[in-house]
Design a protein around this motif. Structure first.
Motif, PDB file in Angstrom:
ATOM      1  N   GLU A  55       0.828  -1.206   0.000  1.00 34.24           N
ATOM      2  CA  GLU A  55       0.000   0.000   0.000  1.00 34.24           C
ATOM      3  C   GLU A  55       0.863   1.256   0.000  1.00 34.24           C
ATOM      4  O   GLU A  55       0.544   2.241  -0.686  1.00 34.24           O
ATOM      5  CB  GLU A  55      -0.939  -0.002   1.208  1.00 34.24           C
ATOM      6  N   ALA A  58       2.260   1.792  -3.409  1.00 33.08           N
ATOM      7  CA  ALA A  58       1.215   2.333  -4.278  1.00 33.08           C
ATOM      8  C   ALA A  58       1.023   3.828  -4.040  1.00 33.08           C
ATOM      9  O   ALA A  58       0.758   4.586  -4.981  1.00 33.08           O
ATOM     10  CB  ALA A  58      -0.098   1.585  -4.048  1.00 33.08           C
ATOM     11  N   THR A  61       4.067   5.409  -5.955  1.00 33.80           N
ATOM     12  CA  THR A  61       4.070   5.269  -7.420  1.00 33.80           C
ATOM     13  C   THR A  61       2.765   5.663  -8.074  1.00 33.80           C
ATOM     14  O   THR A  61       2.733   5.928  -9.281  1.00 33.80           O
ATOM     15  CB  THR A  61       4.380   3.817  -7.819  1.00 33.80           C
ATOM     16  N   GLY A  62       1.685   5.642  -7.295  1.00 40.77           N
ATOM     17  CA  GLY A  62       0.380   5.921  -7.887  1.00 40.77           C
ATOM     18  C   GLY A  62      -0.209   4.709  -8.580  1.00 40.77           C
ATOM     19  O   GLY A  62      -1.232   4.802  -9.248  1.00 40.77           O
ATOM     20  N   GLU A  63       0.463   3.571  -8.440  1.00 42.74           N
ATOM     21  CA  GLU A  63      -0.014   2.335  -9.063  1.00 42.74           C
ATOM     22  C   GLU A  63       0.058   1.201  -8.058  1.00 42.74           C
ATOM     23  O   GLU A  63       0.985   1.125  -7.260  1.00 42.74           O
ATOM     24  CB  GLU A  63       0.838   1.978 -10.274  1.00 42.74           C
ATOM     25  N   SER A  64      -0.918   0.299  -8.140  1.00 39.91           N
ATOM     26  CA  SER A  64      -0.928  -0.857  -7.257  1.00 39.91           C
ATOM     27  C   SER A  64       0.081  -1.880  -7.747  1.00 39.91           C
ATOM     28  O   SER A  64       0.230  -2.101  -8.947  1.00 39.91           O
ATOM     29  CB  SER A  64      -2.322  -1.481  -7.222  1.00 39.91           C
ATOM     30  N   MET A  65       0.778  -2.496  -6.812  1.00 43.38           N
ATOM     31  CA  MET A  65       1.721  -3.559  -7.149  1.00 43.38           C
ATOM     32  C   MET A  65       1.064  -4.933  -7.019  1.00 43.38           C
ATOM     33  O   MET A  65       1.683  -5.955  -7.263  1.00 43.38           O
ATOM     34  CB  MET A  65       2.949  -3.501  -6.228  1.00 43.38           C
ATOM     35  N   SER A  68      -4.069  -7.601 -10.609  1.00 46.33           N
ATOM     36  CA  SER A  68      -5.529  -7.622 -10.668  1.00 46.33           C
ATOM     37  C   SER A  68      -5.966  -8.766 -11.570  1.00 46.33           C
ATOM     38  O   SER A  68      -5.146  -9.415 -12.214  1.00 46.33           O
ATOM     39  CB  SER A  68      -6.057  -6.292 -11.222  1.00 46.33           C
ATOM     40  N   SER A  71      -4.640  -8.517 -15.084  1.00 52.62           N
ATOM     41  CA  SER A  71      -3.224  -8.626 -15.410  1.00 52.62           C
ATOM     42  C   SER A  71      -2.911 -10.066 -15.785  1.00 52.62           C
ATOM     43  O   SER A  71      -3.687 -10.980 -15.573  1.00 52.62           O
ATOM     44  CB  SER A  71      -2.359  -8.183 -14.233  1.00 52.62           C
TER      45      SER A  71
END
Length: 77
Positions: A55, A58, A61-65, A68, A71
């Motif tokens: 979290e 994220a 970076t502004g992105e979830s690692m 999903s 992906s």
């Protein structure tokens, strides 16, 4: 250069950087990046102790690692 660096000190730093090989410059850039990442995570961890590392990353970076459902490889036709 940083605003608190004298012109003489800035020239010395530039000269030292110019004397480095490209590989040494890359190593220095990577080390600096890793230091900034560690400081950022430590700062966020102190402010948000309940958050997981993923979290916090994220937040940076502004992105979830976290992968999903969208992906991964595309299905075969």
């Amino acid at each position: 250069m940083i605003g608190d660096t004298t012109p003489k000190a800035a020239a010395l730093v530039r000269r030292a950087i110019r004397q480095q090989s490209p590989a040494q410059r890359v190593d220095a850039a990577i080390a600096l990046s890793e230091s900034v990442r560690a400081i950022s995570l430590a700062t966020l961890r102190a402010r948000f102790p309940e958050r997981t590392t993923l979290e916090l990353v994220a937040m940076i970076t502004g992105e979830s690692m976290v992968p999903s459902a969208r992906s991964g490889p595309l299905p075969s036709p």
